[in-house]
Design a protein around this motif. Structure first.
Motif, short mmCIF file in Angstrom:
data_model
loop_
_atom_site.label_atom_id
_atom_site.label_comp_id
_atom_site.label_asym_id
_atom_site.label_seq_id
_atom_site.Cartn_x
_atom_site.Cartn_y
_atom_site.Cartn_z
N THR A 1 -38.10 -21.16 11.31
CA THR A 1 -37.95 -20.07 12.28
C THR A 1 -36.50 -19.63 12.33
N ARG B 1 -33.33 -24.37 20.05
CA ARG B 1 -33.23 -23.98 21.48
C ARG B 1 -33.53 -25.20 22.35
N GLY C 1 -39.52 -18.51 20.13
CA GLY C 1 -39.10 -19.32 18.99
C GLY C 1 -39.12 -20.81 19.31
N ASP D 1 -34.24 -17.09 14.75
CA ASP D 1 -34.31 -16.38 16.04
C ASP D 1 -33.02 -15.60 16.26
N SER D 2 -33.11 -14.64 17.16
CA SER D 2 -31.94 -13.84 17.59
C SER D 2 -31.30 -13.09 16.42
N VAL E 1 -37.79 -13.91 14.68
CA VAL E 1 -37.82 -13.51 16.09
C VAL E 1 -36.61 -12.61 16.37
N GLU F 1 -43.36 -13.16 27.80
CA GLU F 1 -42.28 -14.09 27.48
C GLU F 1 -41.34 -14.33 28.65
N GLU G 1 -35.06 -11.47 18.80
CA GLU G 1 -34.39 -11.50 20.10
C GLU G 1 -32.95 -11.04 19.91
N TRP H 1 -36.63 -27.06 20.56
CA TRP H 1 -36.68 -26.70 19.15
C TRP H 1 -35.46 -27.36 18.51
N ASP I 1 -35.57 -24.70 8.77
CA ASP I 1 -34.80 -23.68 9.49
C ASP I 1 -33.47 -23.43 8.78
N SER J 1 -36.95 -18.85 24.23
CA SER J 1 -37.69 -17.73 23.64
C SER J 1 -38.98 -18.29 23.08
#
Length: 379
Positions: free
Chosen positions: A340, A184, A330, A342-343, A170, A147, A172, A294, A301, A328
């Motif tokens: 998704t 993102r 993601g 993420d984080s 994800v 990654e 992260e 994203w 989401d 990422s």
């Protein structure tokens, strides 16, 4: 009380389990080191009852590990939890930033990005299994090795696996305020090579044409193209072996970030325009791996985020969310339109530095969040 709320998460216990992960250094460009980390992850996943597959790496990149947890509907698409085990820290960084605890903080290379978050999810699955809780959906875990360099080898693996699932998590690192990421920006990488004319720097300096001088001038020009909407940064610069030689070759790498795919294409045009010859020195620019935008406003989401926010209110904190400029994996699943989140990993500071650390109490907090998502999604 929800089943996940009664699970016995303990940050001190988790920290002890996380320590060998952090002390197994795993920089991306050292596949042997990355595979040592994958060995540990494979063992720990098998120990909680998962069926584990090792997917060999290639082209100088380490292996991946895919694990499926026991479930009556195993094999059906459910929840994909994915993270990377490669870090930006060379082997030996532990000498400068050893694993150590100072109050509520714990330090070490890769502990925040993102071994802490990966461990949080594994411990959540361990506790769920030990309690005999059956999650509504089957869970798959995917750990990858590349990654930090843009996921050049495992993007196809990630996208293929993600398409089989209803949700992607994800872990992260959390945002500075502890929040998650939904959306993102686009990211592109470029490889630059300046080629000049060598000469002896003492006897015939005027006969040479320095690739270093040309590239140094380009660094300033390229980074000056940064605006509020697009950014350019030179993160790698290699040239020269002997000080008494005018260097004929200089290599650099540039990262560009944009909020939309259209802006990213503009970034590409701006970068490629720098490839015109400059006298006797030639600059060659090659576009590398790209992370797509994203979008931050996708209904799937947002619905997933609302479920997570309901869980965190039960735990006792509010989960904010925002799009992020950092890339990422993601990016790939979000761009595919697969819901998704993420984080959702640990809280901490100073990732990618010699001061990288986490807040220890966030281990149990985020494990409970992960457990809540595993137990609620699809239910």
């Amino acid at each position: 009380m929800s089943d996940f709320m009664s699970l016995p998460f303990d940050s001190d216990e988790m920290l002890a389990g996380l320590r060998p992960w952090v002390e197994t250094e795993s920089p991306t460009y050292d596949p042997v080191a990355v595979n040592r980390m994958m060995d540990i992850a494979q063992h720990d996943l098998a120990a909680i009852g998962a069926r584990v597959e090792r997917i060999p790496g290639h082209s100088g990149i380490g292996d991946s590990v895919r694990a499926t947890l026991p479930h009556p509907r195993q094999g059906e698409g459910g929840i994909l939890c994915m993270g990377h085990f490669d870090t930006v820290h060379p082997v030996g960084t532990l000498d400068a930033n050893p694993f150590r605890r100072e109050g509520n903080l714990c330090y070490g290379p890769g502990i925040m990005d993102m071994k802490g978050g990966n461990y949080v999810c594994l411990d959540a699955l361990r506790k769920i299994g030990a309690a005999g809780i059956e999650t509504p959906l089957p869970v798959t875990v995917l750990f990858t090795p590349d990654e930090e360099i843009g996921t050049p080898q495992t993007r196809n693996l990630i996208e293929t696996e993600a398409r089989r699932h209803r949700y992607v998590l994800v872990p992260e690192p959390a945002r500075p305020d502890g929040g998650a990421v939904v959306g993102r920006y686009a990211i592109a990488r470029f490889a630059l090579q300046a080629r000049g004319r060598p000469s002896h720097a003492g006897w015939a300096l005027s006969e040479g044409r320095s690739a270093i001088a040309m590239m140094a001038a380009k660094v300033a020009e390229i980074e000056a193209m940064t605006t509020d909407d697009i950014t350019f940064s030179v993160g790698v610069f290699h040239a020269g072996q002997w000080v008494n030689c005018v260097s004929s070759v200089c290599d650099a790498q540039v990262l560009s970030v944009a909020k939309t795919d259209e802006q990213l294409e503009h970034c590409v045009e701006m970068m490629m325009a720098h490839g015109a010859p400059d006298g006797d020195v030639v600059l060659e620019i090659t576009r590398g791996v790209t992370r797509p935008v994203w979008p931050h406003d996708q209904p799937g989401d947002q619905a997933l985020l609302e479920i997570a926010q309901g869980i965190t209110r039960e735990i006792g904190f509010d989960l904010t969310a925002a799009p992020s400029g950092g890339g990422s994996d993601g990016n790939f699943t979000g761009a595919l339109g697969i819901p998704t989140l993420d984080s959702i990993g640990v809280r901490g500071r100073d990732l990618h530095t010699l001061n990288e650390h986490i807040e220890i109490d966030s281990l149990a907090e985020r494990a409970r969040l992960a457990a809540g998502l595993f137990c609620r999604l699809g239910g």
